[in-house]
Motif scaffolding. Structure first.
Motif, PDB file in Angstrom:
ATOM      1  N   ASN A  63       0.751  -0.834   0.263  1.00  0.00           N
ATOM      2  CA  ASN A  63      -0.045   0.311  -0.031  1.00  0.00           C
ATOM      3  C   ASN A  63       1.238   1.717   0.099  1.00  0.00           C
ATOM      4  N   ILE A  64       1.023   1.953  -1.538  1.00  0.00           N
ATOM      5  CA  ILE A  64       1.074   3.777  -1.179  1.00  0.00           C
ATOM      6  C   ILE A  64       0.088   4.503  -0.661  1.00  0.00           C
ATOM      7  N   THR A  65      -0.902   4.790   0.504  1.00  0.00           N
ATOM      8  CA  THR A  65      -2.060   5.126   0.532  1.00  0.00           C
ATOM      9  C   THR A  65      -1.773   6.593   1.534  1.00  0.00           C
ATOM     10  N   ASN A  66      -2.753   6.812   1.837  1.00  0.00           N
ATOM     11  CA  ASN A  66      -2.362   7.835   2.779  1.00  0.00           C
ATOM     12  C   ASN A  66      -2.353   8.416   4.026  1.00  0.00           C
ATOM     13  N   ASN A  67      -2.104   9.293   4.872  1.00  0.00           N
ATOM     14  CA  ASN A  67      -1.613   9.083   6.206  1.00  0.00           C
ATOM     15  C   ASN A  67      -2.682   9.134   7.336  1.00  0.00           C
ATOM     16  N   VAL A  68      -4.253   9.070   6.785  1.00  0.00           N
ATOM     17  CA  VAL A  68      -5.458   9.393   7.718  1.00  0.00           C
ATOM     18  C   VAL A  68      -5.616   7.517   8.194  1.00  0.00           C
ATOM     19  N   VAL A  69      -5.763   6.876   7.235  1.00  0.00           N
ATOM     20  CA  VAL A  69      -5.997   5.628   6.915  1.00  0.00           C
ATOM     21  C   VAL A  69      -4.928   4.629   6.968  1.00  0.00           C
ATOM     22  N   THR A  70      -4.165   4.612   7.202  1.00  0.00           N
ATOM     23  CA  THR A  70      -2.924   3.907   7.052  1.00  0.00           C
ATOM     24  C   THR A  70      -3.029   2.529   8.479  1.00  0.00           C
ATOM     25  N   ASN A  71      -3.363   3.208   9.699  1.00  0.00           N
ATOM     26  CA  ASN A  71      -3.761   2.049  10.634  1.00  0.00           C
ATOM     27  C   ASN A  71      -5.018   1.700  10.413  1.00  0.00           C
ATOM     28  N   PHE A  72      -5.702   2.184   9.637  1.00  0.00           N
ATOM     29  CA  PHE A  72      -7.423   1.343   9.693  1.00  0.00           C
ATOM     30  C   PHE A  72      -7.122   0.542   8.390  1.00  0.00           C
ATOM     31  N   THR A  73      -6.979   0.906   7.228  1.00  0.00           N
ATOM     32  CA  THR A  73      -5.766  -0.129   5.673  1.00  0.00           C
ATOM     33  C   THR A  73      -5.606  -1.851   6.808  1.00  0.00           C
ATOM     34  N   ALA A  74      -4.307  -1.215   7.620  1.00  0.00           N
ATOM     35  CA  ALA A  74      -2.914  -2.651   8.168  1.00  0.00           C
ATOM     36  C   ALA A  74      -4.696  -3.756   8.652  1.00  0.00           C
ATOM     37  N   ASN A  75      -5.281  -3.259   9.597  1.00  0.00           N
ATOM     38  CA  ASN A  75      -6.068  -3.487  10.703  1.00  0.00           C
ATOM     39  C   ASN A  75      -7.023  -4.115   9.547  1.00  0.00           C
ATOM     40  N   GLY A  76      -8.054  -3.715   8.843  1.00  0.00           N
ATOM     41  CA  GLY A  76      -8.409  -4.025   7.656  1.00  0.00           C
ATOM     42  C   GLY A  76      -8.080  -5.376   6.716  1.00  0.00           C
TER      43      GLY A  76
END
Length: 270
Positions: free
Chosen positions: A22-35
């Motif tokens: 993932n090269i994603t945005n810093n708002v959602v990094t944790n939620f994306t990883a946990n999901g």
């Protein structure tokens, strides 16, 4: 396509635990990883241009998300996409907020021109603005009011870009142009959790990572995500979006084959 196909793709994610870069945005990094972890996939977040080509090459899928943009991040995205393309790794693109500013819109169009994208996932306004349609509006990174037929918009985008287009909203539309599916699952509290759409893009990446048929995988990912959200909404009850978010992570892990069979609402559009 039916619920059996969705169950098969879901089971493959658990069995293979694909690495999703993932090269994603810093708002959602944790939620994306946990999901992704809840789903059974293996997330990695790597942004430095010095390593993204190597990381993309060994991943099952590459996810690009322009939610928090910088020139340096865009450079890393294009390097990673080039490596993924060279090594047969599917690339999933989320043009977050395309249409909100000229820079954001230009970057979305640049990525579509310069990288071979497997799936682009966004709301109708984002897809329309990336495509250059003028009858859709956007406010910030959220969809505004628009006009037009979403199915026609999705097919037009698929025809222009030669990739799978997933437009998500109250009804989700996934098309490759010649074949189109709608998904009628989900829950309204998804709109109250930051990063729900971004996580969906990464979930599509996880499903595509283990599949040869990326259209089936994308439809399966969107349907599974929607079913998990419905169950999460019921279990959270009236406790609000915080409780829903936690329960949604649970349901990404725990949604059963029986629930998929009972709840999945997908239709082929002729």
């Amino acid at each position: 396509m039916n619920s059996e196909v969705i169950r098969r793709h879901r089971a493959a994610v658990v069995t293979k635990s694909p690495l999703v870069h993932n090269i994603t945005n810093n708002v959602v990094t944790n939620f994306t990883a946990n999901g992704l972890l809840s789903l059974g996939a293996s997330p990695v977040m790597a942004y430095a241009k010095e390593e993204v080509a190597d990381m993309a090459k060994i991943s099952g899928a590459l996810v690009l998300n322009i939610g928090t943009l910088s020139t340096e991040t865009v450079e890393s995205m294009l390097i990673a996409a080039g490596s993924a393309n060279e090594n047969g790794v599917p690339v999933i693109f989320d043009p977050v907020g395309a249409g909100a500013t000229p820079f954001r819109t230009d970057v979305a169009r640049k990525i579509m021109r310069e990288a071979k994208i497997t799936v682009i996932r966004g709301n109708a306004a984002e897809i329309a603005n990336t495509l250059g349609e003028e009858n859709w509006t956007i406010k910030g990174v959220d969809a505004g009011e628009g006009g037009g037929d979403v199915v026609s918009l999705a097919k037009k985008a698929a025809g222009k870009w030669g990739c799978i287009v997933a437009i998500t909203g109250k009804t989700d539309v996934i098309t490759v142009g010649s074949h189109t599916w709608t998904v009628h699952n989900g829950h309204q509290l998804l709109t109250k959790v930051t990063g729900a759409g971004c996580l969906l893009t990464s979930v599509i990446g996880a499903f595509c990572a283990q599949a040869d048929n990326h259209l089936e995988a994308a439809v399966s990912a969107v349907a599974y995500y929607g079913v998990a959200a419905e169950i999460a909404g019921e279990k959270a009850g009236n406790n609000g979006p915080g409780s829903f978010q936690i329960e949604f992570l649970n349901q990404l892990a725990e949604t059963t084959d029986e629930a998929i069979d009972e709840r999945c609402l997908i239709k082929e559009v002729q």
